[in-house]
Design a protein around this motif. Structure first.
Motif, mmCIF file in Angstrom:
data_model
loop_
_atom_site.group_PDB
_atom_site.id
_atom_site.type_symbol
_atom_site.label_atom_id
_atom_site.label_comp_id
_atom_site.label_asym_id
_atom_site.label_seq_id
_atom_site.Cartn_x
_atom_site.Cartn_y
_atom_site.Cartn_z
ATOM 1 N N GLU A 42 0.852 -1.180 0.000
ATOM 2 C CA GLU A 42 0.000 0.000 0.000
ATOM 3 C C GLU A 42 0.894 1.238 0.000
ATOM 4 O OE1 GLU A 42 -4.157 -0.785 2.137
ATOM 5 O OE2 GLU A 42 -2.477 -0.930 3.518
ATOM 6 N N ARG A 66 -2.292 9.583 3.900
ATOM 7 C CA ARG A 66 -3.458 9.242 3.085
ATOM 8 C C ARG A 66 -3.016 8.270 1.992
ATOM 9 N NH1 ARG A 66 -5.868 14.798 1.064
ATOM 10 N NH2 ARG A 66 -7.118 13.344 -0.203
ATOM 11 N N ARG A 67 -3.852 7.302 1.722
ATOM 12 C CA ARG A 67 -3.493 6.251 0.768
ATOM 13 C C ARG A 67 -3.667 6.735 -0.672
ATOM 14 N NH1 ARG A 67 -6.270 0.377 1.047
ATOM 15 N NH2 ARG A 67 -7.977 1.546 0.104
ATOM 16 N N ILE A 68 -2.704 6.375 -1.545
ATOM 17 C CA ILE A 68 -2.812 6.646 -2.979
ATOM 18 C C ILE A 68 -3.269 5.353 -3.642
ATOM 19 C CG2 ILE A 68 -1.637 7.543 -5.017
ATOM 20 C CD1 ILE A 68 0.529 8.651 -3.202
ATOM 21 N N ASP A 69 -4.570 5.214 -3.799
ATOM 22 C CA ASP A 69 -5.152 3.939 -4.233
ATOM 23 C C ASP A 69 -4.590 3.442 -5.558
ATOM 24 O OD1 ASP A 69 -6.779 3.713 -1.984
ATOM 25 O OD2 ASP A 69 -8.372 4.917 -2.885
ATOM 26 N N VAL A 70 -4.394 4.339 -6.515
ATOM 27 C CA VAL A 70 -3.979 3.925 -7.856
ATOM 28 C C VAL A 70 -2.583 3.300 -7.867
ATOM 29 C CG1 VAL A 70 -2.975 6.159 -8.508
ATOM 30 C CG2 VAL A 70 -3.910 4.652 -10.283
ATOM 31 N N CYS A 72 -1.321 1.475 -5.180
ATOM 32 C CA CYS A 72 -1.255 0.305 -4.303
ATOM 33 C C CYS A 72 -1.112 -0.968 -5.143
ATOM 34 C CB CYS A 72 -2.503 0.230 -3.429
ATOM 35 S SG CYS A 72 -2.591 1.569 -2.212
ATOM 36 N N THR A 117 -3.200 13.469 -9.697
ATOM 37 C CA THR A 117 -3.153 12.030 -9.403
ATOM 38 C C THR A 117 -2.133 11.365 -10.336
ATOM 39 O OG1 THR A 117 -4.958 11.639 -10.960
ATOM 40 C CG2 THR A 117 -5.557 11.895 -8.633
#
Length: 527
Positions: A42, A66-70, A72, A117
């Motif tokens: 993650e 904060r997580r950077i989903d793209v 992970c 992003t």
């Protein structure tokens, strides 16, 4: 676990989160932005988020990760950043993602719109596998598995290597004299680019007013130029500072050239050098050089693991390589560079790797390979004779006199004795203050001075009006002078409440007498 403790931006992360970090990068004009990757792949970001450089989809700063989903699960293999800042990564699949500042098309997407992003950089790279990326202030270069270099972004000095000074909006292969060559390592200064070939040659292009291309002149170069002065020298790694360059040879020598106003070339003076200069490293073989385009700091690591630093170090100009106590070049940049950013992506070994300390902690009270057990209050504690002998003089004597594989202990409780044995494996104690009194007794008996100090600190952290007299009594009994003074002052400062406790009513007569006399001298009973 990756040790990121020297970077203040991580200071607020809880220990359980820090233990999960496997990769990290600190960047930004004040080292106030960061990414990290966990053991679960993650990706998280935190910091001021200038120009949307955290890749979170907005411009909001965040003090909490904060997580950077793209990103992970992408498995990052290389990461670099500019001063905008813009950020570029390469993944294990060979893909390139970029985001952040884009005023000069340094994101490679054909526009000058900032990227909030991470977006795939696809032009001319779709059928390529990128293994390494490097960023200058506002330009980017990428190295493929084929040994090709692609570049894009700001090009005012020719740093994109296209033969012109027009900005390059999308990735373009750097060809010219690199057309049929195989590049194995890349780096960027603020406005220049460097490439090392598989045959040990090194090429540079872009800004050269400080001599950072090593060509013997100060003229900018719009296409790659071989550093002829290093003919016959086999270069294996290059690193670029703000306006200086370091190169490592296959024999462990270090050459430096470019700007030197802070002593960053390590030549013993502050004169710029337009040609590569061999650095005196006291005949030590070097295995790594380190520099970052945001600073004037230089570092190198020797074959024996020693770390040297020179250049701008916390405002001081250190003109010759200086031996440090650090174990990695990363520590030099964390503690002495301005700003204190990471010069490359920090990484730790695979998930299955345990340090010596972690391995010992894991084996405590494990029956599988233990060769000794203690029986305390009817319970077993499994340990290793060799470790006990190494760590404690009491056991060195005891175990040299006996071949028993089981020893009964009656003097101390199970809780206390287990905490003592665990301390020998971990160098730390984990007991509430009241139980730490029993461990203090043991430490006094076994003459373990460091354990005694740890117990005192644990007890201090748990003192209250209800237990202050109990703790004072224990301190007196075990001759813990520092703790005794601490408890006494606490009792005096909370005198009314402390004298109303049951512990005070049950206080030993001699101790009570001494307490009153000392408190009186302290002025506790004055109106």
């Amino acid at each position: 676990m990756l040790d990121v403790g020297k970077w203040p931006v991580f200071a607020l992360l809880p220990p359980e989160e820090l233990r999960l970090i496997r990769q990290a990068c600190v960047f930004g004009s004040a080292a106030n932005e960061a990414f990290y990757v966990t053991v679960n792949d993650e990706v998280f970001a935190l910091g001021t988020n200038c120009s949307g450089c955290l890749g979170l989809g907005d411009l909001q700063s965040t003090i909490e990760p904060r997580r950077i989903d793209v990103l992970c699960g992408k498995k990052i293999v290389s990461l670099s950043y500019g001063t905008g800042p813009h950020v570029v990564i390469a993944t294990a699949e060979g893909e390139v993602f970029a985001w952040g500042h884009n005023g000069y098309s340094q994101l490679g997407n054909g526009t000058t719109n900032h990227g909030l992003t991470p977006a795939l950089v696809s032009t001319n790279l779709l059928n390529k596998r990128v293994t390494e990326v490097a960023c200058g202030s506002h330009h980017t270069i990428a190295l493929t598995t084929d040994g090709e270099v692609y570049a894009w972004g700001y090009n005012n000095s020719g740093q994109v290597g296209s033969g012109s000074t027009a900005n390059q909006p999308t990735p373009r292969r750097v060809s010219s004299c690199l057309q049929s060559k195989v590049v194995v390592n890349i780096a960027c200064g603020q406005l220049c680019s460097m490439a090392v070939l598989d045959n040990g040659e090194i090429y540079g292009w872009g800004y050269n007013c400080n001599g950072q291309l090593g060509l013997g002149n100060n003229g900018n170069q719009q296409t790659p130029c071989r550093i002829a002065a290093l003919q016959g020298v086999n270069i294996v790694q290059v690193a670029c500072g703000y306006a200086h360059t370091l190169a490592l040879t296959d024999e462990g020598f270090v050459y430096a050239w470019g700007a030197n106003s802070y002593g960053q070339l390590g030549t013993g003076n502050k004169s710029n050098q337009a040609l590569p200069t061999l650095i005196n490293t006291d005949k030590e073989r070097m295995v790594e050089v380190a520099a970052c385009h945001t600073s004037h700091t230089s570092a190198a690591k020797t074959q024996s693991g020693q770390v040297l630093m020179w250049g701008q170090c916390r405002g001081q100009a250190v003109a010759s390589p200086h031996l440090t106590h650090f174990s990695t070049t990363d520590d030099v940049f964390a503690c002495f560079a301005t700003p204190a950013v990471t010069w490359h992506l920090l990484s730790v070994d695979g998930d299955d790797y345990l340090t010596v300390a972690q391995s010992l902690k894991k084996e405590f009270d494990s029956p599988e390979i233990s060769d000794l057990k203690f029986l305390v209050d009817g319970k077993c504690i499994h340990v290793h004779k060799a470790l006990l002998k190494i760590r404690c003089e009491h056991f060195r004597v005891l175990l040299n006199e006996t071949d028993e594989d089981a020893i009964e202990v009656h003097q101390f409780s199970y809780l206390v004795y287990r905490a003592f044995l665990e301390y020998l494996y971990t160098d730390s104690i984990n007991l509430p203050p009241e139980d730490a009194i029993g461990l203090l007794d043991l430490a006094t008996f076994y003459r373990e001075s460091r354990l005694k100090r740890l117990c005192q600190e644990t007890i201090k952290r748990g003192i209250s009006e209800d237990n202050a007299i109990t703790l004072l009594s224990a301190a007196v009994k075990y001759e813990a002078r520092d703790l005794e003074e601490f408890c006494f002052k606490f009792c005096v400062n909370h005198l009314t409440a402390v004298t109303q406790t049951q512990a005070f009513a049950d206080m030993d007569h001699d101790l009570l007498k001494n307490f009153i006399n000392k408190a009186s001298r302290y002025g506790a009973f004055k109106n």
